[in-house]
Scaffold this motif. Structure first.
Motif, mmCIF file in Angstrom:
data_model
loop_
_atom_site.group_PDB
_atom_site.id
_atom_site.type_symbol
_atom_site.label_atom_id
_atom_site.label_comp_id
_atom_site.label_asym_id
_atom_site.label_seq_id
_atom_site.Cartn_x
_atom_site.Cartn_y
_atom_site.Cartn_z
ATOM 1 N N SER A 76 0.827 -1.208 0.000
ATOM 2 C CA SER A 76 0.000 0.000 0.000
ATOM 3 C C SER A 76 0.861 1.258 0.000
ATOM 4 C CB SER A 76 -0.908 -0.006 1.231
ATOM 5 O OG SER A 76 -0.128 -0.086 2.418
ATOM 6 N N ALA A 77 0.249 2.352 -0.443
ATOM 7 C CA ALA A 77 0.939 3.637 -0.482
ATOM 8 C C ALA A 77 -0.068 4.754 -0.230
ATOM 9 C CB ALA A 77 1.625 3.858 -1.820
ATOM 10 N N LEU A 78 0.396 5.832 0.376
ATOM 11 C CA LEU A 78 -0.422 7.022 0.566
ATOM 12 C C LEU A 78 -0.105 7.999 -0.557
ATOM 13 C CD1 LEU A 78 0.030 7.374 4.430
ATOM 14 C CD2 LEU A 78 -1.708 6.080 3.173
ATOM 15 N N ASP A 79 -0.512 9.227 -0.413
ATOM 16 C CA ASP A 79 -0.282 10.223 -1.461
ATOM 17 C C ASP A 79 1.209 10.485 -1.653
ATOM 18 O OD1 ASP A 79 -2.988 10.461 -1.743
ATOM 19 O OD2 ASP A 79 -3.167 12.194 -0.402
ATOM 20 N N ASP A 80 1.572 10.774 -2.896
ATOM 21 C CA ASP A 80 2.947 11.159 -3.250
ATOM 22 C C ASP A 80 3.973 10.091 -2.881
ATOM 23 O OD1 ASP A 80 2.021 13.588 -4.243
ATOM 24 O OD2 ASP A 80 2.174 14.560 -2.288
ATOM 25 N N GLY A 81 3.572 8.818 -2.940
ATOM 26 C CA GLY A 81 4.520 7.739 -2.726
ATOM 27 C C GLY A 81 4.883 7.468 -1.287
ATOM 28 N N ILE A 82 4.198 8.085 -0.334
ATOM 29 C CA ILE A 82 4.467 7.789 1.075
ATOM 30 C C ILE A 82 4.075 6.344 1.367
ATOM 31 C CG2 ILE A 82 3.872 8.380 3.459
ATOM 32 C CD1 ILE A 82 3.334 11.219 2.481
ATOM 33 N N LEU A 83 4.924 5.632 2.072
ATOM 34 C CA LEU A 83 4.697 4.210 2.314
ATOM 35 C C LEU A 83 3.437 3.975 3.140
ATOM 36 C CD1 LEU A 83 8.294 2.924 3.173
ATOM 37 C CD2 LEU A 83 7.134 2.931 0.951
#
Length: 227
Positions: A76-83
């Motif tokens: 999974s990832a959050l916005d802008d590639g945040i883990l």
């Protein structure tokens, strides 16, 4: 037709009232069954080892053997590639794996819908924890486990030996089968993700959702003939 008070009552109005009463009765019955089913699921997930049994049914054993190539699947990832959580813990597990056995090559496979592939973010995490960047390749095109296997197999075209594969425990069965189907020999090193979460009540529901999602995908992949 007239009722006792002299009011005209049509057959149509009588039938509409009867249909409405039937509808209300059926709706009430359906809501009652829904509440009973929801309560049963709540009690099963919260008070029984069902989630643990479910996770064991999807898990695969830790394979013996070594390799000089480590493949880590992004999650999974959050916005802008945040883990996201699964990507973070797979990265942590990859760092631990590298420290116990220094690999000559690491491939991180997986993208997401954002502008920054999550595999790139995972590479930065590994570099921040002391793994040399020149050892790490990223595969940022894949958006499914099937594509993980296909695109990573292309990077391993000249590598005939087995690779060590890291992903979450509940995901490993499908992932390992897809990699083997793509011609890659796999040594499975599953991260105990759901196994850890199902031991804590406040995290058990998230684990149950992940298990349900993975079970659905596993059935779909088998129906498509991909595994």
């Amino acid at each position: 037709m007239r009722d006792g008070g002299g009011t005209i009552v049509t057959n149509r109005s009588v039938s509409m009232k009867a249909l409405f009463r039937i509808f209300v009765a059926n709706l009430t019955r359906a809501l009652r069954y829904l509440l009973l089913a929801s309560g049963a699921v709540l009690l099963t997930v919260s008070l029984t080892p069902a989630v643990h049994w479910w996770s064991q049914a999807l898990a695969v054993d830790w394979d013996a053997g070594e390799s000089d190539v480590l493949v880590v699947l992004a999650g999974s990832a959050l916005d802008d590639g945040i883990l996201g959580e699964s990507s973070y813990w797979r990265s942590v597990f990859a760092v631990q794996e590298f420290r116990s056995h220094p690999y000559r090559r690491i491939i991180i496979s997986g993208s997401n819908s954002g502008p920054v592939p999550v595999s790139d973010s995972m590479k930065k995490f590994l570099e921040a924890h002391g793994i040399p960047g020149q050892l790490i390749d990223t595969e940022g095109r894949s958006r499914s486990t099937r594509e993980n296997a296909i695109y990573t197999a292309q990077l391993l075209r000249d590598h005939g030996s087995p690779i060590v594969l890291i992903t979450s425990d509940y995901h490993m069965r499908r992932a390992a089968q897809l990699f083997r189907r793509a011609g890659v020999k796999v040594i499975a090193h599953p991260y105990p993700d759901v196994e850890k979460r199902c031991g804590r009540l406040e995290r058990r529901w998230g684990a149950a959702v992940d298990l349900a999602t993975e079970s659905t995908k596993l059935l779909y992949y088998r129906w498509r003939g991909w595994i």
